[in-house]
Every structure is written in structure tokens, then in C-alpha cells.
Design a protein around this motif. Structure first.
Motif, PDB file in Angstrom:
ATOM      1  N   HIS A 168     -55.464  57.648  32.286  1.00  0.00           N
ATOM      2  CA  HIS A 168     -54.878  57.677  30.951  1.00  0.00           C
ATOM      3  C   HIS A 168     -55.455  56.510  30.153  1.00  0.00           C
ATOM      4  CE1 HIS A 168     -52.239  54.552  32.573  1.00  0.00           C
ATOM      5  NE2 HIS A 168     -51.847  55.406  33.528  1.00  0.00           N
ATOM      6  N   ASP A 169     -55.026  56.366  28.919  1.00  0.00           N
ATOM      7  CA  ASP A 169     -55.622  55.373  28.023  1.00  0.00           C
ATOM      8  C   ASP A 169     -55.487  53.951  28.534  1.00  0.00           C
ATOM      9  OD1 ASP A 169     -56.381  57.397  26.355  1.00  0.00           O
ATOM     10  OD2 ASP A 169     -54.691  57.151  24.961  1.00  0.00           O
ATOM     11  N   ASP A 170     -54.413  53.653  29.262  1.00  0.00           N
ATOM     12  CA  ASP A 170     -54.163  52.287  29.711  1.00  0.00           C
ATOM     13  C   ASP A 170     -54.665  52.017  31.126  1.00  0.00           C
ATOM     14  OD1 ASP A 170     -52.852  51.658  27.307  1.00  0.00           O
ATOM     15  OD2 ASP A 170     -50.998  52.560  28.051  1.00  0.00           O
ATOM     16  N   GLY A 171     -55.384  52.976  31.712  1.00  0.00           N
ATOM     17  CA  GLY A 171     -55.874  52.808  33.081  1.00  0.00           C
ATOM     18  C   GLY A 171     -55.632  54.056  33.893  1.00  0.00           C
ATOM     19  N   THR A 223     -52.627  55.999  36.832  1.00  0.00           N
ATOM     20  CA  THR A 223     -51.449  56.009  37.684  1.00  0.00           C
ATOM     21  C   THR A 223     -51.868  56.505  39.057  1.00  0.00           C
ATOM     22  OG1 THR A 223     -49.962  56.438  35.824  1.00  0.00           O
ATOM     23  CG2 THR A 223     -49.155  56.978  38.036  1.00  0.00           C
ATOM     24  N   MET A 231     -58.668  42.831  41.940  1.00  0.00           N
ATOM     25  CA  MET A 231     -57.350  42.675  41.324  1.00  0.00           C
ATOM     26  C   MET A 231     -56.334  42.221  42.367  1.00  0.00           C
ATOM     27  SD  MET A 231     -57.042  46.122  38.942  1.00  0.00           S
ATOM     28  CE  MET A 231     -55.296  45.779  38.733  1.00  0.00           C
ATOM     29  N   ASP A 283     -49.002  51.886  38.358  1.00  0.00           N
ATOM     30  CA  ASP A 283     -49.963  51.892  37.257  1.00  0.00           C
ATOM     31  C   ASP A 283     -50.860  50.667  37.369  1.00  0.00           C
ATOM     32  OD1 ASP A 283     -48.945  54.220  35.819  1.00  0.00           O
ATOM     33  OD2 ASP A 283     -47.189  52.968  35.428  1.00  0.00           O
ATOM     34  N   ALA A 284     -52.126  50.830  36.989  1.00  0.00           N
ATOM     35  CA  ALA A 284     -53.064  49.701  37.028  1.00  0.00           C
ATOM     36  C   ALA A 284     -54.070  49.853  35.893  1.00  0.00           C
ATOM     37  CB  ALA A 284     -53.787  49.650  38.371  1.00  0.00           C
ATOM     38  N   PRO A 285     -54.452  48.724  35.254  1.00  0.00           N
ATOM     39  CA  PRO A 285     -55.415  48.759  34.148  1.00  0.00           C
ATOM     40  C   PRO A 285     -56.851  48.835  34.677  1.00  0.00           C
ATOM     41  CG  PRO A 285     -54.688  46.523  34.500  1.00  0.00           C
ATOM     42  CD  PRO A 285     -53.922  47.368  35.475  1.00  0.00           C
ATOM     43  N   VAL A 286     -57.248  49.991  35.146  1.00  0.00           N
ATOM     44  CA  VAL A 286     -58.554  50.162  35.782  1.00  0.00           C
ATOM     45  C   VAL A 286     -59.384  51.168  35.005  1.00  0.00           C
ATOM     46  CG1 VAL A 286     -57.720  49.559  38.086  1.00  0.00           C
ATOM     47  CG2 VAL A 286     -57.565  51.925  37.299  1.00  0.00           C
ATOM     48  N   LYS A 287     -60.670  51.182  35.315  1.00  0.00           N
ATOM     49  CA  LYS A 287     -61.600  52.118  34.700  1.00  0.00           C
ATOM     50  C   LYS A 287     -62.315  52.919  35.789  1.00  0.00           C
ATOM     51  CE  LYS A 287     -62.516  49.249  30.622  1.00  0.00           C
ATOM     52  NZ  LYS A 287     -63.564  48.555  29.818  1.00  0.00           N
TER      53      LYS A 287
END
Length: 588
Positions: A12-15, A17, A35, A51-55
Motif C-alpha cells: 500500500h502507499d505507506d509500505g 502489511t 530495520m 505494518d512496515a514502511p518498506v518498498k
């Protein structure tokens, strides 16, 4: 978490789930390279999420106990091997060049089964596609791609069914292969193993014990428990992933008789049919049960016709050991039933199994059966991996190819069969664990101890070691052989037969039904089909060394494997080692 939720990470936009079903774990932590660990929250019914801010490209694993760090069982890719990190990928990033491809109808199918590794990975298979198209193939069936331990394997030891093994190439290269095939008018099928996990790297046993039913045992251990909603969702989502994200055109489901919850198979087919729309998607079973009731619209298009192969093989080779013992006697009558009704065993007891097998199948169209002379199992499960070209009389094999490719059943060739490849296809693995490699080697040799040729221990020692790299290398067919005799002549024979199939058989296949078949000699059969346009297709085949007496009405000759054979047939004699195909148009 709803039962139909996707396993694996959701971008999703923030990383992303991340989710895991770990009902046997007291807690789960997400560990992403670079991380700090992220404790996963309990989401109910054994599920954990974080959730994690990943790419895309991030590498991650799950810590399911203080001393056990595991990959994602629904990872879409692995960095290296099945014991290492999973990789987050974005399936939506690939730009399809042939996104308007809608597939081909089932009756047009001419299958070609191959092992991706033996053909040089995705790039090697992609390079083969123009040649296969020119041969007359319409669908390439890939043996299983699910990630496995080591750098080579048949594919039936996979432990991560969502992740194509990295030894063959990247997910993008697999998509490019499918894309290229579609641009050439070819479908891609995939063999999927949903009945078991391999012996090394199946970590679900450690943290999701309810995934398995310890009360039901299979050749691979405790059975997968398809009564559990998360288990059903796991395999349904896997099937849908291959069809949606890789635009695979068809699935072949391996050994579904080993799935205890047979109604789930119907549910799987119905879900696929309801969610994958707007293009042709085909579902094929390997099913020792010969369950004809599954081969109906809305469920499965066809089943591999092992009865057909197992009847043809002893007729061509004279072999009768192992399961061939149930097919060797009265072979012509048994072949007639296969051609006229589909399955040989339709509820009768099969001595080799010691129980009844099958359901009535005469009401099914011939296209409900995939017919073959060779496949990965029937070649590779021989001790020395010999192909029919090393076992059968060349003229009889030429006649058998004509029966295969002109019969209204859906034909399948195995890689290299079209030129009579001299390379064997052996059983191979690449297990890094030396104890497992030893067990597989010894088990393989023990498996053949009851065969006459391997009674002596020294003979069994000659069976190639599955784990030795040379066993894999020996199993790679060499297309350059097709430029030399006799291989070039065999190739031209297959091309000619497939040209006839495309011109004369396929346009008439919709609505075709068998009109009966009969044995006319010890190794000779005559079979007839009423084609969709009302024409009558007659195929007379004789694999024996002696002529057979048969009456056949005059009709247009589609093919004769020996010059003058049709004239002999008209006079009442079917020459030895010959196949003749005749077409009587509806206007006659």
C-alpha cells in the motif's frame, strides 16, 4: 481476518502489511533487513499482522519462536534458497506487452510438457517458443516452479508454492516468457503441487500444526488439512496468483487423489471460474481416482489419461512389471476402451491398487482426456529414465505418434519427444542436506529392488544418484539432434501430423463424441468418432508385427504411416505397425 484474505504481504502507499497464520506460535515478530524487529499483533484465529514502511525489494522473515526465524510461506519471491529471506515484490509493476491476450479455447490445445531448468531457465524456454509454435504446439506446460531446496529439482519437492524458484530466473523473466508466448499465440500452463510439501524447508509444521491432519497419512507424511479455512485460502490464493499476476492460462493439479477433502477441489474450480473472467482459463487434473464427475463445465476441463498411457506402453514395449501388469494382458481390447470411452478403469477393481477405481466415462467428450505416450513421470520414474525411442520399435512408435496426434483426445508431447531425443529423463534433486541426499539415493535404489533387472545390489548401484549434478545434466535434451538422422525424420513426422490435426481435427472437435472402438487383433484397434460437423473420423492402428483383418468403409485418407497402407485396409488388411486415419464427410 476473513478466510479469503490474501496470504503474504499486501503493498500500500505507506509500505506493506505482512500477515502470517501461526496458530502454534505464542507470538511472531517481523524482521526486515536493515530495520528494527516489529512485533506482530494478534489478529484472531491464529493470524498475526504487522505494518512496515518498506518498498519492493525488501528482504524479510518471521521469528516464530526465540530460536526459529522462517521465510514467508506465501512469499512471492525468495532471495536465494527456501531457508533464507523472502523478498517483497510488486506484481503490478510489470508492463504487459500483450495484455489483450484472451487465450485459446480448450479444444485447440496441443500440450508440450517441459522442465524449465533442463531447458535453460526462463530465458531458455523463451527462446524455444518460436520453434514450438512452428511445430504445431499451442500450449506449453511448465513442470512445477515452486521454490525448492538446492539449485535443481523436478519441482515436486517445493515448499513455497507462491514463489517461483530463483534458479530459473526472476519473476519478471517468467512474466516475459508468458508475455512472449502470448504474442506468438501460445498458452502457458503450470503444474501445481497442492497435495504436499517437500521434505526440506516446510516450516509450517513448526508454527502452524493445524495446517496438517496427523490422522491421515500420505506418502509425504501427514496430509494437508483442507477442512481448515486458512488452508483452503492458502491454496486458492496461490492458484489465483499464478492466473492473475503471471497471466498463466491453465493449471495442471498434481495427484489430487492425495487430497482427502475432495469437495474442496470443486470449490477451488468454482472460485477460479468466478474470479478469473474475460479470458480462457483451463484446469486439468492428475487423478488416480478417475473421477469423471469432476470433468464437467464449471469444474475441470480434462484429466491426464494415465490409463491411455499405461495401455499403450506395454503394447509398444512388451513390458509388464509394476503397474503395467494391470494393463499388459489383452492390450488391444483395453486400448479400444480407452479410445471409445476415455478411462479403462471405470469402477472395476485395479489389482495393483487392490481396490475399485474410477467412474463411468463413456458419456464424456474425447476432449475431457489428455492423452500422451510419455511424460515426466512415465519416463523419469523409470530407473534409467529411458524414453520410448530407446524401448519401442521405430515403426510402431511412428504409428503410435499418429494415433496420439490425430485422436480427438487432447494430445501432449514431452520435451524432446518430437525428434526422438536420445537423452534420458532421470529423477534428479539437489538437496544441500547430505543426509537427505543419501536417503533419497538409497530410497530410489530400494524402489526398484523388486524389478528383475535390479535384483542384484550391483545392478541397483548403477541407478543414477538423483543428487549428483551429472544426473541433471544427462537429462537435458539437445535440440541440435533434430538436424541429424533419424531425428530429423521423426521431427518432420510430428510436424506433418500436427498440421493435419490443425487443418482437419481441431475445426471439428467441438461436439465430437466417440462412436465406439474394437480390438481387431492382439495389438490392433479400430476406433470411430462422430465429429462436431457430423463427419466420421476413423483411426485404425496396429502396433503388432503381424497384419490384422479389419473392415473399414471407404473415406478420405487423412494419413497413413506407411505408403499403401490405406489400400490394404480397403482390401480388409491392416498392415503391421501402422496407423491410418480416414475422414468420412457428412455429405457422403
Amino acid at each position: 481476518m476473513p478466510d479469503k484474505s490474501l496470504w503474504g504481504p499486501l503493498l500500500h502507499d505507506d509500505g506493506a502489511t505482512f500477515r502470517l497464520w501461526a496458530p502454534s506460535s505464542d507470538g511472531v515478530t517481523l524482521e526486515v533487513e536493515g530495520m528494527d524487529p516489529v512485533p506482530m499483533r494478534a489478529a484472531g484465529e491464529g493470524w498475526y499482522a504487522a505494518d512496515a514502511p518498506v518498498k519492493p525489494g525488501a528482504r524479510y522473515r518471521f521469528r516464530v519462536s526465540p530460536d526459529l526465524l522462517v521465510p514467508d510461506p506465501a512469499a512471492r519471491a525468495q532471495a536465494e534458497d527456501v531457508h533464507g529471506a523472502s523478498v517483497l515484490i510488486d506484481h503490478a509493476s510489470y508492463r504487459w506487452r500483450h495484455a489483450d491476450w484472451r487465450g485459446r479455447p480448450w479444444h485447440e490445445t496441443v500440450l508440450y510438457e517441459l522442465h524449465v531448468g533442463a531447458c535453460g531457465g526462463y530465458a531458455g524456454v523463451r527462446a524455444m517458443l518460436p520453434r514450438l509454435r512452428d511445430l504445431g504446439i499451442t500450449a506449453v506446460e511448465l513442470m512445477p516452479l515452486a521454490a525448492f531446496p538446492g539449485d535443481r529439482n523436478w519441482g515436486y519437492d517445493g515448499v513455497q508454492p507462491f514463489a517461483p524458484d530463483p534458479s530459473y530466473g526472476t519473476p519478471e523473466e517468467l512474466k516475459a516468457l508468458v508475455d512472449e508466448a502470448h504474442g506468438l499465440g501460445l498458452s502457458i500452463f503450470l503444474d501445481c503441487v497442492f497435495n504436499h510439501f517437500g521434505p526440506d524447508g516446510a516450516y509450517l509444521h513448526a508454527y502452524a500444526r493445524p495446517f496438517f491432519d496427523e490422522g491421515i497419512h500420505t506418502p509425504w507424511g501427514a496430509a494437508i488439512d483442507f477442512t481448515k479455512p486458512p488452508v483452503r485460502a492458502y491454496f486458492e490464493e496461490c492458484a489465483l496468483m499464478w492466473l492473475r499476476d503471471y497471466r498463466i492460462d491453465g493449471l495442471r493439479l498434481d495427484a489430487v487423489h492425495a487430497i482427502a477433502d475432495q469437495p474442496w477441489l470443486d470449490a477451488l474450480a468454482r472460485r477460479i471460474r468466478s474470479e478469473i473472467t474475460g479470458r480462457e482459463v483451463h484446469l486439468v487434473l492428475e487423478n488416480e481416482g478417475n473421477t469423471a464427475s469432476k470433468l464437467v463445465p464449471g469444474l475441470y476441463d480434462a484429466q491426464w489419461n494415465d490409463d491411455g498411457h499405461n495401455t499403450l506402453h506395454p503394447l509398444l514395449t512388451g513390458e509388464r512389471e509394476g503397474y503395467y501388469e494391470d494393463f499388459a494382458d489383452d492390450g488391444a481390447r483395453k486400448l479400444a476402451r480407452v479410445l471409445g470411452e476415455g478411462f479403462l478403469f471405470q469402477g472395476e477393481e485395479m489389482p495393483h491398487l487392490g481396490r475399485p477405481r474410477g467412474e463411468a466415462s463413456a458419456h464424456l467428450p474425447p476432449t475431457a482426456f489428455v492423452l500422451f505416450l510419455q511424460n515426466h513421470d512415465q519416463v523419469g520414474n523409470r530407473a534409467m529414465g529411458e524414453r520410448l525411442s530407446a524401448l519401442a520399435d521405430p515403426e510402431a512408435l511412428r504409428a503410435a505418434a499418429a494415433l496420439l496426434l490425430l485422436s480427438p483426445q487432447i494430445p501432449m508431447l514431452f520435451m524432446g519427444e518430437e525428434w526422438g531425443a536420445s537423452a534420458p529423463f532421470l529423477f534428479f534433486t539437489g538437496f544441500p542436506d547430505p543426509e537427505l541426499a543419501k536417503a533419497v539415493r538409497e530410497g530410489r535404489r530400494k524402489e526398484f529392488a523388486h524389478f528383475a533387472a535390479f535384483q542384484d545390489e550391483s545392478a541397483r548401484e548403477s541407478i543414477p544418484d538423483p543428487n549428483h549434478p551429472a544426473t541433471f545434466e544427462a537429462s537435458r535434451p539437445d535440440p541440435a539432434e533434430a538436424q541429424r538422422l533419424p531425428h530429423g525424420a521423426i521431427l518432420e513426422h510430428h510436424k506433418a501430423l500436427l498440421a493435419i490435426r490443425h487443418a482437419e481435427i481441431i475445426p471439428r472437435l467441438r461436439g465430437a463424441m466417440a462412436q465406439g472402438a474394437e480390438a481387431v487383433g492382439d495389438a490392433a484397434v479400430i476406433a470411430r468418432w462422430r465429429m462436431g460437423d457430423g463427419a466420421t473420423l476413423t483411426i485404425a492402428t496396429n502396433f503388432g508385427a503381424d497384419p490384422a483383418q479389419v473392415k473399414a468403409q471407404g473415406a478420405r485418407i487423412l494419413f497413413e504411416s506407411k505408403p499403401g497402407a490405406a489400400s490394404s485396409l480397403a482390401a480388409g488388411t491392416l498392415p503391421p505397425r501402422t496407423t491410418i486415419a480416414l475422414l468420412d464427410s457428412p455429405t457422403r
